[in-house]
Design a protein around this motif. Structure first.
Motif, PDB file in Angstrom:
ATOM      1  N   GLU A 279      32.571  35.416  36.684  1.00 43.23           N
ATOM      2  CA  GLU A 279      31.661  36.267  37.320  1.00 43.23           C
ATOM      3  C   GLU A 279      31.782  37.619  36.638  1.00 43.23           C
ATOM      4  N   VAL A 280      32.610  37.986  36.382  1.00 42.80           N
ATOM      5  CA  VAL A 280      32.862  39.415  35.691  1.00 42.80           C
ATOM      6  C   VAL A 280      32.178  39.439  34.537  1.00 42.80           C
ATOM      7  N   LEU A 281      32.312  38.306  33.667  1.00 46.74           N
ATOM      8  CA  LEU A 281      31.633  38.424  32.236  1.00 46.74           C
ATOM      9  C   LEU A 281      29.936  38.133  32.680  1.00 46.74           C
ATOM     10  N   TRP A 282      29.688  37.223  33.555  1.00 44.39           N
ATOM     11  CA  TRP A 282      28.325  37.084  33.793  1.00 44.39           C
ATOM     12  C   TRP A 282      27.647  38.482  34.052  1.00 44.39           C
TER      13      TRP A 282
ATOM     14  N   VAL B 289      29.778  45.330  38.262  1.00 47.11           N
ATOM     15  CA  VAL B 289      30.790  44.071  38.340  1.00 47.11           C
ATOM     16  C   VAL B 289      31.485  44.065  39.565  1.00 47.11           C
ATOM     17  N   CYS B 290      31.842  45.236  40.101  1.00 47.10           N
ATOM     18  CA  CYS B 290      32.792  45.197  41.293  1.00 47.10           C
ATOM     19  C   CYS B 290      31.714  44.659  42.564  1.00 47.10           C
ATOM     20  N   ARG B 291      30.638  45.043  42.606  1.00 49.01           N
ATOM     21  CA  ARG B 291      29.688  44.825  43.739  1.00 49.01           C
ATOM     22  C   ARG B 291      29.362  43.212  43.783  1.00 49.01           C
ATOM     23  N   LYS B 292      29.093  42.773  42.329  1.00 49.33           N
ATOM     24  CA  LYS B 292      28.791  41.257  42.030  1.00 49.33           C
ATOM     25  C   LYS B 292      29.868  40.455  42.514  1.00 49.33           C
ATOM     26  N   VAL B 293      31.014  40.843  42.097  1.00 46.74           N
ATOM     27  CA  VAL B 293      32.149  39.745  42.192  1.00 46.74           C
ATOM     28  C   VAL B 293      32.455  39.942  44.076  1.00 46.74           C
ATOM     29  N   ALA B 294      32.430  41.232  44.601  1.00 47.54           N
ATOM     30  CA  ALA B 294      32.269  41.150  45.999  1.00 47.54           C
ATOM     31  C   ALA B 294      31.420  40.350  46.421  1.00 47.54           C
ATOM     32  N   GLN B 295      30.211  40.050  46.086  1.00 49.72           N
ATOM     33  CA  GLN B 295      29.052  39.308  46.822  1.00 49.72           C
ATOM     34  C   GLN B 295      29.625  37.695  46.339  1.00 49.72           C
ATOM     35  N   LYS B 296      29.615  37.504  45.130  1.00 46.35           N
ATOM     36  CA  LYS B 296      29.597  36.264  44.779  1.00 46.35           C
ATOM     37  C   LYS B 296      30.967  35.447  44.785  1.00 46.35           C
ATOM     38  N   CYS B 297      31.932  36.455  44.904  1.00 44.88           N
ATOM     39  CA  CYS B 297      33.534  35.488  44.886  1.00 44.88           C
ATOM     40  C   CYS B 297      34.141  35.987  46.016  1.00 44.88           C
ATOM     41  N   ARG B 298      33.455  36.192  47.207  1.00 50.21           N
ATOM     42  CA  ARG B 298      34.016  36.532  48.563  1.00 50.21           C
ATOM     43  C   ARG B 298      35.102  35.540  48.847  1.00 50.21           C
TER      44      ARG B 298
ATOM     45  N   GLU C  60      45.535  39.811  21.736  1.00 49.42           N
ATOM     46  CA  GLU C  60      44.325  39.260  21.801  1.00 49.42           C
ATOM     47  C   GLU C  60      43.662  39.377  22.965  1.00 49.42           C
ATOM     48  N   TYR C  61      42.622  40.223  23.070  1.00 46.29           N
ATOM     49  CA  TYR C  61      42.090  40.535  24.298  1.00 46.29           C
ATOM     50  C   TYR C  61      40.390  40.590  24.130  1.00 46.29           C
ATOM     51  N   TRP C  62      39.731  40.517  25.317  1.00 49.36           N
ATOM     52  CA  TRP C  62      38.231  40.504  25.298  1.00 49.36           C
ATOM     53  C   TRP C  62      37.832  41.959  25.327  1.00 49.36           C
ATOM     54  N   HIS C  63      36.779  42.233  24.554  1.00 50.50           N
ATOM     55  CA  HIS C  63      36.427  43.700  24.609  1.00 50.50           C
ATOM     56  C   HIS C  63      34.942  43.743  24.834  1.00 50.50           C
ATOM     57  N   VAL C  64      34.655  44.327  25.688  1.00 47.51           N
ATOM     58  CA  VAL C  64      33.207  44.781  25.981  1.00 47.51           C
ATOM     59  C   VAL C  64      32.933  45.943  25.579  1.00 47.51           C
ATOM     60  N   GLU C  65      31.913  46.116  24.551  1.00 45.63           N
ATOM     61  CA  GLU C  65      31.524  47.270  23.708  1.00 45.63           C
ATOM     62  C   GLU C  65      30.103  47.614  23.535  1.00 45.63           C
TER      63      GLU C  65
ATOM     64  N   GLY D 267      38.315  46.806  28.254  1.00 46.32           N
ATOM     65  CA  GLY D 267      39.118  45.634  28.245  1.00 46.32           C
ATOM     66  C   GLY D 267      39.044  44.690  29.325  1.00 46.32           C
ATOM     67  N   VAL D 268      38.492  43.517  29.127  1.00 44.98           N
ATOM     68  CA  VAL D 268      38.144  42.635  30.166  1.00 44.98           C
ATOM     69  C   VAL D 268      39.482  42.489  31.056  1.00 44.98           C
ATOM     70  N   GLU D 269      40.399  41.939  30.502  1.00 43.32           N
ATOM     71  CA  GLU D 269      41.670  41.597  31.233  1.00 43.32           C
ATOM     72  C   GLU D 269      42.117  42.872  32.036  1.00 43.32           C
ATOM     73  N   ARG D 270      42.116  43.868  31.445  1.00 41.07           N
ATOM     74  CA  ARG D 270      42.588  45.322  32.239  1.00 41.07           C
ATOM     75  C   ARG D 270      41.665  45.275  33.422  1.00 41.07           C
ATOM     76  N   LEU D 271      40.331  45.097  33.400  1.00 35.77           N
ATOM     77  CA  LEU D 271      39.493  45.142  34.438  1.00 35.77           C
ATOM     78  C   LEU D 271      39.880  44.292  35.490  1.00 35.77           C
ATOM     79  N   LEU D 272      40.005  43.158  35.093  1.00 34.42           N
ATOM     80  CA  LEU D 272      40.207  42.056  35.803  1.00 34.42           C
ATOM     81  C   LEU D 272      41.612  42.173  36.885  1.00 34.42           C
ATOM     82  N   ALA D 273      42.831  42.666  35.957  1.00 35.05           N
ATOM     83  CA  ALA D 273      43.844  42.954  36.384  1.00 35.05           C
ATOM     84  C   ALA D 273      43.799  43.773  37.606  1.00 35.05           C
ATOM     85  N   TRP D 274      42.949  45.032  37.307  1.00 37.30           N
ATOM     86  CA  TRP D 274      42.900  45.931  38.310  1.00 37.30           C
ATOM     87  C   TRP D 274      42.190  45.500  39.613  1.00 37.30           C
ATOM     88  N   MET D 275      41.114  44.707  39.404  1.00 32.19           N
ATOM     89  CA  MET D 275      40.104  44.261  40.417  1.00 32.19           C
ATOM     90  C   MET D 275      41.100  43.317  41.260  1.00 32.19           C
TER      91      MET D 275
END
Ligand code: 4AD
Ligand code: MG
Length: 446
Positions: free
Chosen positions: A153-156, A263-272, A236-241, A417-425
């Motif tokens: 969902e984060v990537l979408w 991203v936070c709003r979408k995840v809160a809605q779709k991954c409740r 090796e990490y995934w990078h949004v640039e 950094g996708v993994e850092r974002l996700l690890a925080w969320m």
């Protein structure tokens, strides 16, 4: 074999006699099939055997449901045989049962094992290290599958957000001939008889693409030969640039806070459901909204001094400093206006403060930095001068310097950094848990 007859879910199979309906477990748990006969397909998640009854928890991609087999059922023998992680097709009648996890249970009539599992190596109380050794199997765990769903969902939502803002997705190269982020973290490799590197960041290539497309972005792997073993470093990490023409560091901070909030709003809605099962409060993510606080590097140093940290003006912040700073705010915080010597060669400086880079980092609790971005040097002579100051050979970057020769424009971008974002969320303890097959200095198997 029976399994191949059931390739599509939610569709009547056409094999004549039995006319079974293959249903995703998640749909059954929504209560739509009470008292109906259903067929499910999945894996044995847990099993408990009594004298006259066997309980099997079956899981598929959509959920977990309890199934019971009584001694007089035709399927008793097959149920006895079924081991943890065996794959199977199961037919039975759905019952509402408050005691069952999820509130529903299937009274099993038929069971057909597809792949009988050997003794599964993962049991309770295994160490994190062991679970990483068997990551290919641990990915089946509830926790990992929930995290992977949120990652999706984060990537979408990253793609959705950029698309809504008119950015064009582009595909940068992975083999590169010169560094973007400093030589110490470059992975070298033999490319036929040449020495090349794996990309650390797509930035320089994105800069080339803004001259035709103006607003571009990519989501791609970056590689860093990180020797440090911390909870936030992968090799090796995934990078949004993204990279944008006619933009500066302030535009980037606005873009970043929009993106992270989106991203936070979408995840809160779709991954409740996923968040709740992971023990998290979706409202906490829903509250992440712009604007994010902004502090200058100088103010950040003063704030750290007041907390007793001994960082000197001019030094870069480490993990500890970043975390302490982030804890001071209830939202992610931007630190901007860093001394230019601790930022990269391509960072533009403020015209009125030539010692300070027009560069910003976004910091979050527990993880620290999740983005770096800012304005790029757009003047050819200044760029060459900066390269020399950083010990780089301008001749290695001729194509990049060309971008300043032919119609240069002010421009800016950032990397997230996708993994850092996700690890925080998701409050994960380590970025390794935010990616299916983590790579670190010591881990490259499986
Ligand atoms: O701060 P970095 O090195 O910045 C750049 O690469 C810029 N060229 C990006 C740009 O402006 N287009 O990396 C950007 C982000 C970091 O903030 C962090 O989130 C992530 O990439 N990152 C890592 N994530 C996991 N493991 C590592 N070893 C990482 N190194 C950087
Ligand atoms: Mg950085």
């Amino acid at each position: 074999m029976i399994t191949f007859l059931f390739r599509n879910t939610e569709r009547w199979n056409d094999t004549g006699a039995t006319k079974l309906r293959l249903i995703p477990i998640g749909k059954i748990l929504e209560g739509k099939y009470t008292n109906k006969t259903v067929t499910i397909r999945g894996w044995v998640y847990r099993k408990r055997e009594g004298k006259d009854i066997i309980f099997i928890l079956m899981r598929d991609a959509t959920g977990v449901i309890q199934c019971t087999f009584r001694k007089d059922a035709e399927a008793w023998e097959e149920a006895e045989k079924a081991t943890i992680e065996s794959s199977a097709t199961l037919t039975g009648t759905v019952k509402e049962d408050k005691r069952a996890p999820g509130g529903y249970e299937i009274s099993g009539e038929n069971l057909s094992i597809i792949g009988l599992a050997e003794t599964f190596p993962i049991a309770k109380d295994k160490s994190e290290e062991f679970l990483r050794d068997v990551r290919h199997l641990w990915l089946r765990s509830r926790k990992m599958s929930l995290v992977m769903r949120v990652r999706d969902e984060v990537l979408w939502s990253v793609h959705e957000c950029f698309r809504k803002k008119g950015f064009v997705e582009v595909s940068p190269p992975m083999f590169i001939s010169s560094a973007c982020e400093g030589g110490s973290t470059l992975f070298g490799l033999k490319y036929f008889d040449q020495d090349l590197f794996l990309t650390q960041s797509a930035q320089l290539y994105l800069e080339a693409l803004i001259y035709s497309l103006e607003k571009v972005y990519c989501v791609a792997p970056s590689f860093r030969a990180e020797k440090s073993r911390t909870i936030r470093h992968l090799t090796e990490y995934w990078h949004v640039e993204p990279e944008q023409a006619f933009a500066d560091v302030d535009d980037m901070m606005r873009l970043e806070e929009d993106l992270v909030s989106y991203v936070c709003r979408k995840v809160a809605q779709k991954c409740r459901k996923e968040l709740v099962e992971l023990g998290l409060d979706p409202e906490e993510l829903a509250r992440v909204k712009p604007p994010f606080p902004r502090v200058t590097y100088t103010e950040a140093v003063e704030r750290l001094h007041k907390k007793g940290l001994r960082v000197k003006w001019g030094e870069d912040f480490g993990f500890d400093e970043e975390r302490v700073l982030a804890e001071m705010f209830d939202k992610p915080v931007f630190v901007y206006g860093y001394p230019k010597q601790i930022k990269a060669f391509y960072c533009k400086t403020y015209p009125e403060k030539p010692d300070l880079a027009m560069s910003a980092d976004l910091l979050v609790p527990r993880i620290g930095e999740i983005t770096t971005g800012g304005s790029r040097v757009d003047d050819k002579d200044e760029l060459i001068k900066r390269m020399k100051e950083f010990g780089l050979r301008p001749e290695d970057y001729e194509w990049y310097i060309d971008l300043r020769r032919y119609g240069t424009v002010p421009h800016a971008g950032f990397g997230l950094g996708v993994e850092r974002l996700l690890a925080w969320m998701l409050k994960l303890e380590n970025v390794m848990d935010a990616i299916p097959f983590p790579r670190t200095i010591r881990r490259f198997y499986p």
